[in-house]
Design a protein around this motif. Sequence first.
Motif: not given
Length: 86
Positions: A10-19, A38-42, A44-48, A68-76
Amino acid sequence: MFSLLGTLIVGLIVGLIARAIKPGDDSLGWIMTILLGIAGAFLASYIGVALGWYQQGDAAGWIASVLGAIVLLVIYQFVRGKTSGR
């Protein structure tokens, strides 16, 4: 064991979609893409949970995880750009 494997997939799929959604040069490897998802999912869960959208222990949905993953990608990329002197 299957839970960990499922989380990685799931982390790989979410990361690829965000990229794919976020424009720009994303020169991340497979490991960083999985960690990003994975961090994006965490995130999003925390903020939710903080906003009352999810109950404690609920997982975020796919769309929230990708956001969440897109936000982390921008920060990274912002932090990486600052440290590389660009």
